[in-house]
Write an enzyme that holds these catalytic residues in place. Structure first.
Site, PDB file in Angstrom:
ATOM      1  N   LYS A  74     -12.301   8.101 -46.227  1.00  0.00           N
ATOM      2  CA  LYS A  74     -12.222   9.282 -45.357  1.00  0.00           C
ATOM      3  C   LYS A  74     -12.434  10.509 -46.230  1.00  0.00           C
ATOM      4  O   LYS A  74     -12.157  10.481 -47.428  1.00  0.00           O
ATOM      5  CB  LYS A  74     -10.830   9.369 -44.699  1.00  0.00           C
TER       6      LYS A  74
HETATM    7  P1  NAD Z   1     -12.988  16.734 -32.126  1.00  0.00           P
HETATM    8  O1  NAD Z   1     -13.106  17.725 -33.194  1.00  0.00           O
HETATM    9  O2  NAD Z   1     -14.197  16.389 -31.332  1.00  0.00           O
HETATM   10  O3  NAD Z   1     -11.833  17.158 -31.095  1.00  0.00           O
HETATM   11  C1  NAD Z   1     -10.536  17.458 -31.539  1.00  0.00           C
HETATM   12  C2  NAD Z   1      -9.752  18.034 -30.362  1.00  0.00           C
HETATM   13  O4  NAD Z   1      -8.394  18.256 -30.763  1.00  0.00           O
HETATM   14  C3  NAD Z   1     -10.295  19.381 -29.887  1.00  0.00           C
HETATM   15  O5  NAD Z   1     -10.233  19.444 -28.484  1.00  0.00           O
HETATM   16  C4  NAD Z   1      -9.305  20.372 -30.494  1.00  0.00           C
HETATM   17  O6  NAD Z   1      -9.227  21.583 -29.780  1.00  0.00           O
HETATM   18  C5  NAD Z   1      -8.019  19.579 -30.391  1.00  0.00           C
HETATM   19  N1  NAD Z   1      -6.971  20.096 -31.264  1.00  0.00           N
HETATM   20  C6  NAD Z   1      -7.073  20.487 -32.555  1.00  0.00           C
HETATM   21  N2  NAD Z   1      -5.888  20.934 -32.999  1.00  0.00           N
HETATM   22  C7  NAD Z   1      -5.023  20.844 -31.971  1.00  0.00           C
HETATM   23  C8  NAD Z   1      -3.642  21.168 -31.819  1.00  0.00           C
HETATM   24  N3  NAD Z   1      -2.921  21.682 -32.819  1.00  0.00           N
HETATM   25  N4  NAD Z   1      -3.060  20.918 -30.610  1.00  0.00           N
HETATM   26  C9  NAD Z   1      -3.780  20.383 -29.580  1.00  0.00           C
HETATM   27  N5  NAD Z   1      -5.092  20.069 -29.683  1.00  0.00           N
HETATM   28  C10 NAD Z   1      -5.699  20.287 -30.863  1.00  0.00           C
HETATM   29  O7  NAD Z   1     -12.373  15.414 -32.821  1.00  0.00           O
HETATM   30  P2  NAD Z   1     -12.461  13.915 -32.322  1.00  0.00           P
HETATM   31  O8  NAD Z   1     -13.609  13.282 -33.021  1.00  0.00           O
HETATM   32  O9  NAD Z   1     -12.360  13.851 -30.853  1.00  0.00           O
HETATM   33  O10 NAD Z   1     -11.149  13.299 -32.993  1.00  0.00           O
HETATM   34  C11 NAD Z   1      -9.869  13.372 -32.361  1.00  0.00           C
HETATM   35  C12 NAD Z   1      -8.949  12.335 -32.983  1.00  0.00           C
HETATM   36  O11 NAD Z   1      -9.546  11.038 -32.844  1.00  0.00           O
HETATM   37  C13 NAD Z   1      -8.677  12.483 -34.484  1.00  0.00           C
HETATM   38  O12 NAD Z   1      -7.379  12.032 -34.787  1.00  0.00           O
HETATM   39  C14 NAD Z   1      -9.704  11.559 -35.109  1.00  0.00           C
HETATM   40  O13 NAD Z   1      -9.350  11.141 -36.408  1.00  0.00           O
HETATM   41  C15 NAD Z   1      -9.663  10.415 -34.115  1.00  0.00           C
HETATM   42  N6  NAD Z   1     -10.839   9.550 -34.140  1.00  0.00           N
HETATM   43  C16 NAD Z   1     -12.088  10.041 -33.895  1.00  0.00           C
HETATM   44  C17 NAD Z   1     -13.169   9.172 -33.898  1.00  0.00           C
HETATM   45  C18 NAD Z   1     -14.563   9.638 -33.572  1.00  0.00           C
HETATM   46  O14 NAD Z   1     -15.456   8.775 -33.448  1.00  0.00           O
HETATM   47  N7  NAD Z   1     -14.840  10.906 -33.405  1.00  0.00           N
HETATM   48  C19 NAD Z   1     -12.980   7.819 -34.193  1.00  0.00           C
HETATM   49  C20 NAD Z   1     -11.685   7.347 -34.421  1.00  0.00           C
HETATM   50  C21 NAD Z   1     -10.621   8.225 -34.393  1.00  0.00           C
END
Ligand code: NAD
Length: 454
Positions: free
Chosen positions: A141
């Site tokens: 990561k």
């Molecule tokens: P993203 O950047 O597309 O979205 C993140 C979201 O979280 C946004 O809506 C943002 O406004 C919100 N956010 C940020 N800080 C916040 C807070 N303090 N309170 C409330 N909301 C908040 O990211 P993503 O890719 O959707 O990832 C989200 C989660 O899923 C993370 O934990 C990431 O590690 C996990 N994840 C993502 C993927 C992927 O393929 N993108 C895969 C596995 C896990």
């Protein structure tokens, strides 16, 4: 509700976030003090699960000791010329936790509160996630400590490219393969791929397209990757619902984080008749008792960057969000969101962890006492890395699979992992989370034993 109604900005839960930009991203020559480190011990939490699962399967202590720290912690500082002509120094990380099963694999996160400790935890989760899903990958990561929302598109491109140059041969399609995570997307992956390929000689360039996954489909990405993580979350919810005779139709959903994962979960669950009644992101929280139109909200966020100002929702506080009457909660934002207070407030039957590490162990204990089922991150959000693997395979073979093939393989992979988790939990009478770690550790142990690494 009119467009003029704005939701209030909620104070960030994580104390580091509320301190604003810290030391590692700075104008060259200025001396911004580094934040003190009194934040959530995310890596310690993951270590705790490793220890508990290791006891369950009697993992030899030397294997636990190998897994207790990343193999490599790469930290780079690199200057980028900003639009105003000033140079700014950025701090980037790439943490390579374990590669006994294959190349390091894991996302790139661009976030102002990112820290070494978080990246270590997230890299370790990737090791266990890939092992659980039977993928030929290890765990990594990385990312950069800055807020991508505060820079222009051309600055974002330059920051991404300079980071990739700084990482140099620490990444590669057979060594360490980044993908999107919080604050990054397919466009960022296209820049990263382009920068990496431009460091190579003419003859070897084209074969290196698999250096990152989550690319746009036209630039060598796979169909189905954009929604893959959300799709995987929905498969797990569907499997749980089938087994618990929980009819999804008419049920209410709350989602924290409406980015890639959260928005796709809401859209895909709407096909089962599940309505999104509460949503939150970094700008605040909204509710709509009738249910949001998940497609329209997703479109709105794509245009405006957040849920702030969305006309068809009533603003609520973070505390009110957690107390909303609903059936399913999908945290899809950041780690460390569900403490005992939030866990006591939740009214749902199921928490499906779209985000990595959203439950603090103390919050999870409250959920367990209250009979609220938790489906754990390393299974629930594994759809993303699973389809990233399909992208990597397609890149190696110069193929492009139809969407139906990607979706069918993902469905089979999630169902298979879910049932192996469940078998383990039954055999060992443990939580689903420890079962996920247990299944992953059994696979890692088998490989260490076969290779006689001792
Ligand atoms: P993203 O950047 O597309 O979205 C993140 C979201 O979280 C946004 O809506 C943002 O406004 C919100 N956010 C940020 N800080 C916040 C807070 N303090 N309170 C409330 N909301 C908040 O990211 P993503 O890719 O959707 O990832 C989200 C989660 O899923 C993370 O934990 C990431 O590690 C996990 N994840 C993502 C993927 C992927 O393929 N993108 C895969 C596995 C896990």
């Amino acid at each position: 509700m009119s467009d003029s109604r704005r939701i209030s900005v909620v104070p960030a839960l994580n104390p580091v976030e509320s301190r604003g930009l810290g030391g590692p991203e700075q104008v060259i020559g200025s001396s911004v003090p580094a934040p003190s480190d009194n934040k959530h011990d995310f890596f310690g939490v993951v270590q705790g699960y490793l220890g508990a699962a290791a006891r369950l399967i009697q993992l030899p202590s030397h294997i636990q000791s190998i897994l207790s720290q990343p193999k490599n912690e790469v930290i780079v500082h690199f200057p980028v010329r900003m639009d105003d002509g000033q140079f700014r120094l950025f701090k980037g990380y790439r943490i390579q936790h374990n590669n006994v099963l294959g190349p390091y694999k894991g996302g790139l996160r661009f976030h102002h509160a990112a820290s070494l400790d978080d990246f270590k935890a997230l890299a370790a989760l990737m090791t266990y996630k890939c092992a659980l899903m039977n993928l030929p990958f290890g765990g990594g990561k990385g990312g950069i400590k800055f807020d991508p929302k505060l820079v222009s598109k051309s600055e974002l491109s330059r920051i991404t490219r300079r980071f990739v140059y700084a990482l140099g041969s620490n990444i590669g399609p057979d060594y360490d393969i980044p993908a999107p995570d919080v604050g990054t997307n397919a466009q960022v992956m296209a820049w990263a791929m382009d920068a990496y390929m431009n460091t190579l000689g003419t003859f070897s360039k084209q074969s290196q397209i698999g250096v990152v996954t989550g690319k746009p489909v036209t630039s060598g990405g796979t169909r189905g990757r954009e929604q893959a993580t959300g799709q995987g979350v929905v498969h797990c919810i569907r499997l749980w619902a089938e087994q618990n005779r929980f009819d999804l139709s008419g049920k209410k959903l709350m989602v924290q984080g409406f980015g890639n994962v959260g928005s796709n979960v809401a859209v895909l669950l709407s096909h089962f008749g599940v309505s999104l009644v509460a949503v939150g992101d970094h700008t605040g929280y909204l509710t709509n008792a009738e249910g949001f139109n998940a497609y329209r909200l997703k479109e709105y966020v794509e245009q405006h960057g957040s849920i702030s100002g969305y006309p068809n929702g009533q603003p609520i506080s973070r505390a009110e969000f957690f107390a909303i009457s609903a059936d399913i909660f999908v945290p899809a934002a950041l780690e460390n969101q569900i403490h005992p207070e939030e866990a006591e407030a939740l009214t749902v039957r199921l928490v499906a962890e779209g985000a990595n590490g959203p439950c603090h162990p103390a919050g999870e204990a409250v959920l367990a006492r209250r009979g609220i089922q938790v489906l754990p991150d390393i299974l629930v959000n594994a759809g993303g890395v699973t389809v990233s693997y399909y992208e990597w395979v397609q890149n190696r073979r110069s193929e492009q699979w139809p969407l139906a093939e990607v979706e069918s393989r993902l469905s089979d992979a999630m169902t298979d992992a879910y049932s192996r988790m469940q078998d383990f939990a039954r055999r060992h009478e443990c939580s689903f989370r420890l079962a996920c770690y247990g299944v992953a550790l059994e696979r890692i142990l088998a490989v260490y034993n076969e290779r006689e690494i001792s």
